[in-house]
Design a protein around this motif. Structure first.
Motif, PDB file in Angstrom:
ATOM      1  N   ILE A 115      19.256 -26.411  20.698  1.00 22.83           N
ATOM      2  CA  ILE A 115      20.471 -26.732  19.943  1.00 22.83           C
ATOM      3  C   ILE A 115      20.384 -26.281  18.485  1.00 22.83           C
ATOM      4  CG2 ILE A 115      21.042 -28.651  21.468  1.00 22.83           C
ATOM      5  CD1 ILE A 115      19.968 -30.563  19.384  1.00 22.83           C
ATOM      6  N   SER A 116      19.265 -25.638  18.113  1.00 23.02           N
ATOM      7  CA  SER A 116      19.151 -25.074  16.756  1.00 23.02           C
ATOM      8  C   SER A 116      18.073 -24.005  16.773  1.00 23.02           C
ATOM      9  CB  SER A 116      18.802 -26.161  15.736  1.00 23.02           C
ATOM     10  OG  SER A 116      17.511 -26.693  16.006  1.00 23.02           O
ATOM     11  N   ARG A 117      18.094 -23.150  15.762  1.00 22.59           N
ATOM     12  CA  ARG A 117      17.034 -22.151  15.570  1.00 22.59           C
ATOM     13  C   ARG A 117      16.807 -21.984  14.080  1.00 22.59           C
ATOM     14  NH1 ARG A 117      16.461 -15.734  17.364  1.00 22.59           N
ATOM     15  NH2 ARG A 117      15.597 -15.082  15.364  1.00 22.59           N
ATOM     16  N   ASN A 118      15.602 -22.315  13.656  1.00 17.59           N
ATOM     17  CA  ASN A 118      15.222 -22.195  12.254  1.00 17.59           C
ATOM     18  C   ASN A 118      14.080 -21.197  12.067  1.00 17.59           C
ATOM     19  OD1 ASN A 118      17.057 -24.334  11.574  1.00 17.59           O
ATOM     20  ND2 ASN A 118      15.533 -25.776  12.346  1.00 17.59           N
ATOM     21  N   ALA A 119      13.888 -20.340  13.036  1.00 17.53           N
ATOM     22  CA  ALA A 119      12.823 -19.330  12.969  1.00 17.53           C
ATOM     23  C   ALA A 119      13.440 -17.955  12.736  1.00 17.53           C
ATOM     24  CB  ALA A 119      12.019 -19.333  14.263  1.00 17.53           C
ATOM     25  N   ILE A 120      13.040 -17.310  11.641  1.00 13.26           N
ATOM     26  CA  ILE A 120      13.543 -15.977  11.304  1.00 13.26           C
ATOM     27  C   ILE A 120      12.376 -15.001  11.318  1.00 13.26           C
ATOM     28  CG2 ILE A 120      14.705 -14.583   9.553  1.00 13.26           C
ATOM     29  CD1 ILE A 120      16.019 -17.145   8.544  1.00 13.26           C
ATOM     30  N   LEU A 121      12.544 -13.902  11.998  1.00 18.64           N
ATOM     31  CA  LEU A 121      11.484 -12.914  12.132  1.00 18.64           C
ATOM     32  C   LEU A 121      11.019 -12.436  10.757  1.00 18.64           C
ATOM     33  CD1 LEU A 121       9.893 -11.312  14.259  1.00 18.64           C
ATOM     34  CD2 LEU A 121      11.635  -9.507  14.047  1.00 18.64           C
ATOM     35  N   GLY A 122       9.706 -12.513  10.509  1.00 21.82           N
ATOM     36  CA  GLY A 122       9.131 -12.058   9.246  1.00 21.82           C
ATOM     37  C   GLY A 122       9.074 -13.115   8.164  1.00 21.82           C
ATOM     38  N   SER A 123       9.669 -14.259   8.390  1.00 22.35           N
ATOM     39  CA  SER A 123       9.692 -15.297   7.350  1.00 22.35           C
ATOM     40  C   SER A 123       8.392 -16.088   7.331  1.00 22.35           C
ATOM     41  CB  SER A 123      10.866 -16.243   7.580  1.00 22.35           C
ATOM     42  OG  SER A 123      10.708 -16.947   8.801  1.00 22.35           O
ATOM     43  N   GLN A 124       8.098 -16.685   6.183  1.00 26.17           N
ATOM     44  CA  GLN A 124       6.943 -17.561   6.033  1.00 26.17           C
ATOM     45  C   GLN A 124       7.379 -19.000   6.372  1.00 26.17           C
ATOM     46  OE1 GLN A 124       3.734 -16.889   5.245  1.00 26.17           O
ATOM     47  NE2 GLN A 124       4.104 -14.681   5.139  1.00 26.17           N
ATOM     48  N   VAL A 125       6.568 -19.683   7.157  1.00 28.70           N
ATOM     49  CA  VAL A 125       6.896 -21.055   7.534  1.00 28.70           C
ATOM     50  C   VAL A 125       5.732 -21.965   7.187  1.00 28.70           C
ATOM     51  CG1 VAL A 125       8.470 -20.399   9.402  1.00 28.70           C
ATOM     52  CG2 VAL A 125       6.034 -20.690   9.892  1.00 28.70           C
ATOM     53  N   LEU A 126       6.071 -23.244   6.979  1.00 29.60           N
ATOM     54  CA  LEU A 126       5.049 -24.261   6.737  1.00 29.60           C
ATOM     55  C   LEU A 126       4.752 -24.982   8.046  1.00 29.60           C
ATOM     56  CD1 LEU A 126       6.388 -25.738   3.382  1.00 29.60           C
ATOM     57  CD2 LEU A 126       4.572 -24.042   3.707  1.00 29.60           C
ATOM     58  N   GLY A 127       3.645 -25.667   8.075  1.00 27.80           N
ATOM     59  CA  GLY A 127       3.239 -26.333   9.299  1.00 27.80           C
ATOM     60  C   GLY A 127       4.199 -27.418   9.752  1.00 27.80           C
ATOM     61  N   ASN A 128       4.901 -28.070   8.790  1.00 22.97           N
ATOM     62  CA  ASN A 128       5.817 -29.141   9.149  1.00 22.97           C
ATOM     63  C   ASN A 128       7.258 -28.657   9.331  1.00 22.97           C
ATOM     64  OD1 ASN A 128       6.425 -28.542   6.526  1.00 22.97           O
ATOM     65  ND2 ASN A 128       6.275 -30.631   5.750  1.00 22.97           N
ATOM     66  N   GLN A 129       7.482 -27.361   9.272  1.00 22.30           N
ATOM     67  CA  GLN A 129       8.847 -26.840   9.434  1.00 22.30           C
ATOM     68  C   GLN A 129       9.252 -26.858  10.902  1.00 22.30           C
ATOM     69  OE1 GLN A 129       9.754 -23.246   7.278  1.00 22.30           O
ATOM     70  NE2 GLN A 129      11.242 -22.567   8.821  1.00 22.30           N
ATOM     71  N   ASN A 130      10.485 -27.349  11.147  1.00 25.52           N
ATOM     72  CA  ASN A 130      10.997 -27.427  12.508  1.00 25.52           C
ATOM     73  C   ASN A 130      11.624 -26.087  12.894  1.00 25.52           C
ATOM     74  OD1 ASN A 130      11.722 -28.702  14.960  1.00 25.52           O
ATOM     75  ND2 ASN A 130      13.795 -29.015  14.192  1.00 25.52           N
ATOM     76  N   LEU A 131      11.113 -25.467  13.971  1.00 28.97           N
ATOM     77  CA  LEU A 131      11.633 -24.176  14.399  1.00 28.97           C
ATOM     78  C   LEU A 131      12.868 -24.310  15.290  1.00 28.97           C
ATOM     79  CD1 LEU A 131       8.306 -22.266  15.197  1.00 28.97           C
ATOM     80  CD2 LEU A 131       9.596 -22.360  13.048  1.00 28.97           C
TER      81      LEU A 131
END
Length: 383
Positions: free
Chosen positions: A205-221
């Protein structure tokens, strides 16, 4: 002779009193009748015959009916908590691949994304180092233990080796725990590549993952939800609480789908009254037909309680004035009485009448608005 005269006078006196009383009663009754007839009923509307022909008036006879009372509750939809799960990145790093889009049907174990994480490489490296040191410490402990048994080594050396082994084992356990809490497998892999795997089946129901982006360990994908059933979170007014019980059948009508009924049941009634709204929390679980229901939609829930006997009339018969409810009662062909009523619960397109009308009376259902306009025009004058 005197007796006859007295008797005659008595008869005359009695006749005089009787005639006087009869005259007083007759005249008083006539005056009362005249007085009563001179005071018109302000709620009675009399329409001339010629004007009545231009009105379309329809009435129904008041009858006793058997109907189920429905209690209406306002609220909105929510996902069932146990059927929805967030999928975090777990480790910091750069997203190198994304294998889903919002709205996809996800299967448990499906690859969702790939993250290249220096942090993960450090965690795995620390585990491998702790594992190697633990293996060496165990071998050293066993060697010294054998020497002590052959009296070729001091017992103090064995004590030191055992103490060192315990310290290294604790370091190894700590390194394993760092991997476990981040959702990583404890194996011999040493790379920083992390595969984000779907923990359950459902809908993304959501997508917070962008190709090439930097993410933190607590970020919801993403958030994965199984939406075959939804909750309808509603509010019960105090007066309705006595009529409701957990397990009552209910159906939900959402504002987005006014012609659909979502079948469900009253699953829970709260324990605390909201001090501001004076309502009590209620939870209705309903089946999400065709996946039409969405999280956060507003609507109404209707709960049917035990059938009862009473009077109900169509909603269109009721006219409102000063926050009160009125109907027109047909008294004769061209006479209509404007009467206040007390209403109860709503039954589809009808409404329960608690008082104000009686059986076998005729209530106006079509043309009541026109009668109201005529009545109050005549009451307050043409101005």
């Amino acid at each position: 002779m005197k007796t006859k005269i007295l008797l005659f006078l008595s008869i005359i006196a009695l006749c005089t009193v009787f005639i006087w009383n009869y005259k007083s009663i007759f005249q008083g009754g006539a005056k009362e009748k005249t007085k009563d007839s001179s005071v018109p009923n302000p709620n009675l509307l009399i329409i001339p015959e010629e004007r009545l022909q231009n009105l379309t008036i329809k009435t129904i006879e008041v009858e006793l009916s058997h109907f189920s009372k429905k209690i209406e509750l306002l609220g909105e939809t929510e996902a069932v908590p146990d059927s929805i799960i967030d999928v975090p990145a777990r480790v910091s790093g750069r997203v190198t691949s994304v294998k889903f889009v919002e709205g996809d049907k996800i299967k448990k174990g499906q690859l969702l994304a790939v993250i290249d994480s220096p942090e993960l490489a450090r965690l795995r490296s620390a585990y491998q180092m702790a594992k190697t040191k633990n293996f060496a410490a165990e071998q050293n402990y066993e060697r010294i233990k054998s020497l002590v048994q052959m009296n070729l080594s001091a017992k103090q050396e064995l004590i030191d080796a055992e103490s060192n082994l315990r310290i290294i084992r604790a370091e190894k356990s700590s390194a394993e725990e760092n991997l476990r809490v981040n959702g990583l497998n404890i194996n011999d892999e040493v790379s920083g590549i992390y595969h984000v795997i779907a923990p359950r089946s459902g809908l993304a129901i959501s997508r917070n993952a962008i190709l090439g982006s930097q993410v933190l360990g607590n970020q919801n994908l993403t958030t994965i939800a199984e939406l075959s059933h939804l909750w309808f979170m509603a509010k019960i007014f105090e007066n309705d609480l006595q009529n409701l019980s957990e397990g009552d059948k209910a159906y939900v009508v959402l504002n987005s789908y006014p012609d659909m009924k979502f079948e469900g049941s009253l699953n829970h009634i709260g324990e605390k009254v909201d001090p501001i709204s004076r309502t009590i929390h209620a939870r209705i679980v309903f089946k999400n037909q065709g996946g039409k229901g969405k999280i956060g939609l507003f609507g109404k829930a209707y709960i049917e309680i035990s059938p009862k006997e009473g009077i109900k009339i169509p909603n269109k018969a009721i006219q409102k004035m000063n926050d009160k409810n009125f109907v027109f009662i047909q008294k004769s062909k061209n006479e209509y009485e404007w009467r206040e009523i007390e209403i109860g619960s709503t039954i589809d397109d009808h409404i329960e009448v608690k008082s104000g009308v009686s059986l076998n009376e005729f209530v106006v259902i079509d043309g009541s608005f026109e009668l109201k306009a005529i009545h109050f025009k005549s009451t307050y004058g043409d101005d």
